[in-house]
Design a protein around this motif. Structure first.
Motif, PDB file in Angstrom:
ATOM      1  N   UNK A  66     -27.603 -10.483  18.095  1.00 29.76           N
ATOM      2  CA  UNK A  66     -26.961 -12.008  17.915  1.00 29.76           C
ATOM      3  C   UNK A  66     -27.618 -13.169  18.683  1.00 29.76           C
ATOM      4  N   UNK A  67     -28.491 -12.680  19.576  1.00 30.01           N
ATOM      5  CA  UNK A  67     -29.503 -13.729  20.313  1.00 30.01           C
ATOM      6  C   UNK A  67     -29.108 -14.229  21.672  1.00 30.01           C
ATOM      7  N   UNK A  68     -27.917 -13.351  22.021  1.00 28.68           N
ATOM      8  CA  UNK A  68     -27.359 -13.896  23.479  1.00 28.68           C
ATOM      9  C   UNK A  68     -28.393 -13.079  24.489  1.00 28.68           C
ATOM     10  N   UNK A  69     -28.558 -13.868  25.545  1.00 30.14           N
ATOM     11  CA  UNK A  69     -29.327 -13.489  26.781  1.00 30.14           C
ATOM     12  C   UNK A  69     -28.435 -13.016  27.780  1.00 30.14           C
TER      13      UNK A  69
ATOM     14  N   UNK B   7     -18.954 -10.958  26.935  1.00 27.29           N
ATOM     15  CA  UNK B   7     -19.606 -10.787  25.497  1.00 27.29           C
ATOM     16  C   UNK B   7     -18.305 -10.813  24.558  1.00 27.29           C
ATOM     17  N   UNK B   8     -18.765 -11.499  23.533  1.00 27.15           N
ATOM     18  CA  UNK B   8     -17.859 -11.602  22.370  1.00 27.15           C
ATOM     19  C   UNK B   8     -18.679 -11.140  21.012  1.00 27.15           C
ATOM     20  N   UNK B   9     -18.128  -9.934  20.320  1.00 21.84           N
ATOM     21  CA  UNK B   9     -18.654  -9.612  19.113  1.00 21.84           C
ATOM     22  C   UNK B   9     -18.996 -10.839  18.137  1.00 21.84           C
ATOM     23  N   UNK B  10     -20.006 -10.704  17.327  1.00 23.44           N
ATOM     24  CA  UNK B  10     -20.052 -11.649  16.549  1.00 23.44           C
ATOM     25  C   UNK B  10     -18.986 -11.901  15.357  1.00 23.44           C
TER      26      UNK B  10
ATOM     27  N   UNK C 297     -28.524 -24.309  27.628  1.00 25.84           N
ATOM     28  CA  UNK C 297     -28.616 -24.606  26.209  1.00 25.84           C
ATOM     29  C   UNK C 297     -27.939 -23.655  25.614  1.00 25.84           C
ATOM     30  N   UNK C 298     -27.341 -22.418  25.985  1.00 20.47           N
ATOM     31  CA  UNK C 298     -26.532 -21.308  25.250  1.00 20.47           C
ATOM     32  C   UNK C 298     -25.300 -21.974  24.980  1.00 20.47           C
ATOM     33  N   UNK C 299     -24.522 -21.402  24.006  1.00 26.13           N
ATOM     34  CA  UNK C 299     -23.208 -21.803  23.590  1.00 26.13           C
ATOM     35  C   UNK C 299     -22.051 -21.750  24.887  1.00 26.13           C
ATOM     36  N   UNK C 300     -22.775 -20.491  25.597  1.00 20.52           N
ATOM     37  CA  UNK C 300     -21.768 -20.404  26.656  1.00 20.52           C
ATOM     38  C   UNK C 300     -21.474 -21.343  27.627  1.00 20.52           C
ATOM     39  N   UNK C 301     -22.737 -22.369  27.762  1.00 18.80           N
ATOM     40  CA  UNK C 301     -22.749 -23.395  28.649  1.00 18.80           C
ATOM     41  C   UNK C 301     -21.194 -24.242  28.486  1.00 18.80           C
ATOM     42  N   UNK C 302     -21.029 -24.638  26.938  1.00 20.21           N
ATOM     43  CA  UNK C 302     -20.102 -25.479  26.864  1.00 20.21           C
ATOM     44  C   UNK C 302     -18.602 -24.715  27.543  1.00 20.21           C
TER      45      UNK C 302
ATOM     46  N   UNK D 280     -34.936 -20.870  30.560  1.00 22.87           N
ATOM     47  CA  UNK D 280     -34.362 -21.491  32.036  1.00 22.87           C
ATOM     48  C   UNK D 280     -32.884 -21.004  32.082  1.00 22.87           C
ATOM     49  N   UNK D 281     -32.327 -20.735  33.195  1.00 25.58           N
ATOM     50  CA  UNK D 281     -31.011 -20.131  33.423  1.00 25.58           C
ATOM     51  C   UNK D 281     -30.306 -21.286  34.176  1.00 25.58           C
ATOM     52  N   UNK D 282     -28.962 -21.592  33.850  1.00 29.09           N
ATOM     53  CA  UNK D 282     -28.105 -22.430  34.748  1.00 29.09           C
ATOM     54  C   UNK D 282     -27.266 -21.668  35.412  1.00 29.09           C
ATOM     55  N   UNK D 283     -27.049 -21.957  36.709  1.00 28.13           N
ATOM     56  CA  UNK D 283     -26.177 -21.601  37.423  1.00 28.13           C
ATOM     57  C   UNK D 283     -24.780 -22.191  37.828  1.00 28.13           C
TER      58      UNK D 283
END
Length: 179
Positions: free
Chosen positions: A28-31, A95-98, A132-137, A163-166
């Motif tokens: 699903x594209x999650x890093x 992680x959450x399944x699609x 920029x991933x959905x996880x950031x929100x 890039x990675x946000x801490x």
């Protein structure tokens, strides 16, 4: 949905189910540390390798199950083994399944990990996520503080450096971070 902490034996026993979640997450594209395509055998082996950390108390893993008993999500806490860092833990592999996204499961798993960390005496959590991933929100809305961004930190599943946000979050009596 129900959640349960998995001990080392349960990690081994559920490695196939957990591998399906991991391969779906990567597809699903999650890093989350893997390149696509992630083979099932590699995903099973990765989960089985987590057993030693769980048995030693360095890793705590929770799984979420749907009404049919299928694994639909996970979250883990990695605990440092050094005496000067026992007050903190790293939140890993949320992680959450699609098929289960958009139902608040990520938020519930995050809350489970935060509550367990606080109960264990952890006063500081940290994590990294693809910028920029959905996880950031999710993390921002749950009160996590953005510490900074590291350019080209990790490759996404397609192999592109991103890039990675801490982020970090204080728990319990330590109170929130300024900013």
């Amino acid at each position: 949905m129900t959640t349960a902490r998995l001990d080392a034996a349960e990690l081994d026993a559920r490695a196939e189910e957990l591998a399906e979640l991991l391969t779906d997450t990567v597809a699903g594209g999650a890093s989350v540390g893997f390149l696509a395509p992630l083979g099932r055998a590699d995903a099973v082996a990765w989960w089985q390798e987590r057993s030693a950390g769980a048995a030693a108390g360095r890793l705590a893993v929770w799984a979420a199950y749907d009404t049919d008993g299928r694994v639909t999500g996970t979250v883990s806490l990695a605990f440092p083994d050094k005496p000067n860092s026992r007050h903190r833990a790293e939140l890993v592999k949320l992680m959450v399944h699609r098929r289960a996204r958009g139902q608040g499961l990520g938020r519930r798993l995050l809350a489970v990990a935060e509550e367990a960390a606080a109960a264990a005496g952890v006063t500081l959590l940290h994590l990294d996520t693809e910028t920029g991933s959905p996880a950031e929100h999710l993390y921002r809305s749950a009160g996590w503080t953005r510490v900074g961004v590291i350019p080209d930190y990790a490759a996404d599943p397609a192999g592109t450096l991103r890039p990675t946000t801490i982020y970090c979050k204080r728990l319990g009596a330590a109170g929130p971070l300024p900013g």
